[in-house]
Design a protein around this motif. Structure first.
Motif, short mmCIF file in Angstrom:
data_model
loop_
_atom_site.label_atom_id
_atom_site.label_comp_id
_atom_site.label_asym_id
_atom_site.label_seq_id
_atom_site.Cartn_x
_atom_site.Cartn_y
_atom_site.Cartn_z
N ILE A 130 -12.35 -1.39 7.68
CA ILE A 130 -12.69 -1.00 6.21
C ILE A 130 -12.95 0.41 6.10
O ILE A 130 -12.26 0.97 5.18
CB ILE A 130 -13.91 -1.98 5.80
CG1 ILE A 130 -13.36 -3.33 5.64
CG2 ILE A 130 -14.24 -1.48 4.13
CD1 ILE A 130 -14.54 -4.38 5.19
N PRO A 131 -13.72 1.03 7.04
CA PRO A 131 -13.93 2.64 6.69
C PRO A 131 -12.44 3.32 7.07
O PRO A 131 -12.15 4.32 6.19
CB PRO A 131 -14.89 3.05 7.90
CG PRO A 131 -15.51 1.66 7.76
CD PRO A 131 -14.75 0.61 8.00
N TYR A 133 -9.76 2.21 6.35
CA TYR A 133 -8.72 2.02 5.05
C TYR A 133 -9.08 2.81 4.10
O TYR A 133 -8.40 3.61 3.43
CB TYR A 133 -8.78 0.27 4.67
CG TYR A 133 -8.10 0.08 3.57
CD1 TYR A 133 -6.46 -0.15 3.42
CD2 TYR A 133 -8.80 -0.07 2.14
CE1 TYR A 133 -5.88 -0.38 2.29
CE2 TYR A 133 -7.98 -0.11 1.13
CZ TYR A 133 -6.76 -0.53 1.13
OH TYR A 133 -5.82 -0.95 0.07
N LEU A 134 -10.36 2.99 3.81
CA LEU A 134 -10.96 3.74 2.78
C LEU A 134 -10.60 5.22 3.00
O LEU A 134 -10.33 5.94 1.87
CB LEU A 134 -12.48 3.62 2.67
CG LEU A 134 -12.88 1.98 2.29
CD1 LEU A 134 -14.58 2.19 2.15
CD2 LEU A 134 -12.28 1.78 0.74
N ASN A 137 -6.99 5.82 2.21
CA ASN A 137 -6.55 5.62 0.53
C ASN A 137 -7.49 6.97 0.13
O ASN A 137 -6.46 7.60 -0.75
CB ASN A 137 -7.59 4.66 0.13
CG ASN A 137 -7.07 4.22 -1.11
OD1 ASN A 137 -5.87 4.58 -1.74
ND2 ASN A 137 -7.65 3.35 -1.72
N LYS A 138 -8.53 7.39 0.42
CA LYS A 138 -9.09 8.48 -0.21
C LYS A 138 -8.17 10.09 0.18
O LYS A 138 -7.91 10.69 -0.68
CB LYS A 138 -10.43 8.84 0.26
CG LYS A 138 -11.61 7.72 -0.28
CD LYS A 138 -11.52 7.87 -1.91
CE LYS A 138 -12.55 7.12 -2.04
NZ LYS A 138 -12.52 7.02 -3.90
N TYR A 142 -1.98 6.45 2.08
CA TYR A 142 -1.72 4.95 1.63
C TYR A 142 -0.12 4.99 1.05
O TYR A 142 0.07 5.51 0.31
CB TYR A 142 -2.87 4.36 0.59
CG TYR A 142 -2.50 2.77 0.58
CD1 TYR A 142 -2.85 1.87 1.45
CD2 TYR A 142 -1.98 2.43 -0.52
CE1 TYR A 142 -2.73 0.57 1.44
CE2 TYR A 142 -1.68 0.89 -0.43
CZ TYR A 142 -1.97 0.15 0.33
OH TYR A 142 -1.78 -1.34 0.05
#
Length: 301
Positions: A130-131, A133-134, A137-138, A142
């Motif tokens: 999860i971190p 992926y975030l 994305n940030k 992505y």
């Protein structure tokens, strides 16, 4: 009598040699047979494969699965994507490993041991999916090729391997280069890197195999199928190659559906062979450096 005993010991025992050779041969057979089985399953008749009647040699020579793979234009597009990921990823991994390892070998660098200790922490502990992926994305990575290339560009394990190898280079070479006025960049890329081919070959082959076999990152970060690597494409093919029973209306449809199911069973074996052989063929180019680099790079300082 003592001389005879020493002579026998130095020459070795024939019985022991036979046992060792037999043991080595048995290990080779056990290791190679699964891959050999996959190869003969990929070229055997789908009916024989589905019935699991193939063990030692192909039965009913059949190349339909390979034709299905090779004739698909989307497969070759995924293949080209994989080549990009592999080549760029390998070059970046080698470059980052060299740039990260060299400063850690400079004895005058203050806090060098603390930096090495700090690097060990993220090697064993990570934030998880999860971190990651975030973060991807940030950063705006992505659904781009950089989402596969950038996160894997730095490997702490590779840095440690290269650093360990660099420490085996005689200090006199560094001192001679410094006396001649060489800068750190000149010392690194003109002297140290050229004599560090064995450890760079180890990193290169590890990186190539890792990226070539990777598909999960594409599943998470690349919804665009045009950016998918080969492994992700083949994974999609295997999962999506199912028969919809609602479309089976006539006897001919039933036969075609049954044949399609049999072909799909064999398809996975053809996929394994098709995706594994390119990596196997690259190994001979690195072999002369690989063994030496693996041994020296794994030694502790």
């Amino acid at each position: 009598m003592t001389a005879v005993v020493k002579n026998r010991i130095s020459q070795g025992s024939t019985a022991v040699d036979v046992i060792l050779y037999a043991l080595a041969l048995a290990i080779c057979i056990i290791t190679l047979y699964p891959f050999y089985l996959v190869i003969i399953l990929s070229v055997s008749s789908p009916m024989e494969v589905a019935a699991m009647n193939v063990f030692w040699y192909p039965k009913g020579f059949f190349l339909g699965s390979y034709e299905l793979i090779v004739q698909d234009a989307k497969m070759w597009w995924a293949y080209s994507n994989t080549l990009i990921y592999v080549i760029v990823g390998m070059l970046l991994n080698c470059l980052m490993a060299v740039l990260g390892a060299y400063p850690l070998t400079v004895r005058k660098l203050k806090g060098r041991k603390w930096v090495i200790a700090f690097l060990l922490i993220p090697m064993y502990f990570g934030g998880g999916l999860i971190p990651s992926y975030l973060l991807v994305n940030k950063l705006g990575l992505y659904n781009t090729m950089l989402a596969i290339i950038i996160p894997g560009a730095v490997s702490i394990w590779n840095i440690i391997l290269v650093r360990t190898y660099f420490t085996t280079i005689p200090e006199a070479i560094r001192e001679s280069a410094s006396v001649d006025g060489a800068s750190h960049w000149q010392l690194l890329f003109r002297i140290i890197v050229p004599i560090s081919k064995p450890i760079l070959a180890v990193i290169a082959i590890y990186t190539v195999v890792g990226i070539w076999n990777s598909w999960f990152d594409a599943l998470v970060y690349l919804p665009n199928e045009k950016l998918h690597p080969l492994q992700m494409y083949l994974y999609r093919v295997v999962v999506q190659q199912t028969v919809d029973l609602k479309t089976v209306v006539t006897m001919e449809d039933a036969k075609n559906a049954a044949y399609s199911m049999l072909t799909n069973i064999q398809l996975k074996y053809a996929i394994i062979v098709f995706t594994t052989l390119p990596v196997i063929f690259t190994y001979p180019f690195f072999q002369k450096y690989f063994i030496k680099g693996a041994l020296i790079g794994s030694l502790k300082e």
